[in-house]
Design a protein around this motif. Structure first.
Motif, PDB file in Angstrom:
ATOM      1  N   LYS A   1       0.933  -1.159  -0.019  1.00 22.34           N
ATOM      2  CA  LYS A   1      -0.524   0.221  -0.110  1.00 22.34           C
ATOM      3  C   LYS A   1       1.384   1.540  -0.186  1.00 22.34           C
ATOM      4  N   ALA A   2       1.972   1.476   0.518  1.00 19.93           N
ATOM      5  CA  ALA A   2       2.392   2.584   0.851  1.00 19.93           C
ATOM      6  C   ALA A   2       3.853   2.426  -0.886  1.00 19.93           C
ATOM      7  N   ASN A   3       3.593   0.797  -1.347  1.00 22.70           N
ATOM      8  CA  ASN A   3       4.631   1.132  -2.442  1.00 22.70           C
ATOM      9  C   ASN A   3       3.816   0.526  -3.100  1.00 22.70           C
ATOM     10  N   PRO A   4       2.604   1.601  -4.262  1.00 18.98           N
ATOM     11  CA  PRO A   4       1.848   0.709  -5.323  1.00 18.98           C
ATOM     12  C   PRO A   4       1.998  -0.169  -6.466  1.00 18.98           C
ATOM     13  N   HIS A   5       3.426   0.793  -6.751  1.00 21.51           N
ATOM     14  CA  HIS A   5       3.549   0.530  -8.242  1.00 21.51           C
ATOM     15  C   HIS A   5       4.258  -0.805  -8.594  1.00 21.51           C
TER      16      HIS A   5
END
Length: 177
Positions: A24-28
């Protein structure tokens, strides 16, 4: 900033909640490399289904991407692979990129992998190249035939895994609901 997680051989995977916070903090995008699995995905659910097949008895590198260079697409997710070598990175590398590649992939393709081919896996020359890429706080993991090399200052958590950072955990309150 991305997060790179190293699960050593003999250690259990981080729990699903921690992995979900990292995504969620790094969604890519996300990816994984172990001695038996290699995959990249833009979908957390797909990632988790495949990650469940990685055994506790193998080293594993896990990466959750926050795009800083290169577009959001599966090809730009870590780890990157050349031959039988896998590479994952957390941080920013000041390097000229071409096309839509990330700074990490460019450094691996143009600096790290050529050093491995020329000097050999785990050579002092490879260690110097990787360490120099970490001089501004970056972290790097390399894997070949299930053997893992780590560069930079990782944080070992109580779960036995190593994390490039814990920023994703500070976002947990933002995701609670």
């Amino acid at each position: 900033m991305c997060v790179l997680i190293i699960k050593p051989k003999g250690v259990k995977m981080p729990d699903a909640r921690k992995l979900q916070m990292a995504f969620k903090a790094n969604p890519h995008g996300c990816g994984c490399a172990s001695s038996t699995k290699f995959f990249k995905s833009l979908s957390f659910d797909t990632f988790m289904r495949k990650l469940a097949k990685v055994g506790d008895d193998e080293n594993c590198m896990i990466h959750f991407r926050f795009a800083t260079h290169g577009s959001i697409k599966r090809a730009n997710c870590h780890p990157f692979k050349q031959g039988d070598v896998y590479f994952a990175h957390n941080g920013i590398i000041d390097i000229d990129r071409t096309d839509d590649r990330t700074d990490s992939e460019t450094a691996f393709d143009e600096m790290v992998y050529p050093a491995i081919l020329r000097y050999g896996w785990n050579s002092e020359e490879v260690k110097t190249v990787a360490s120099n890429l970490c001089q501004y706080g970056s972290k790097i993991a390399l894997m070949q035939n299930g053997e893992l090399l780590m560069f930079g200052n990782f944080i070992q958590d109580a779960d036995g895994c190593y994390y490039s950072n814990h920023r994703f955990m500070y976002c947990a309150n933002s995701f609670a609901q």
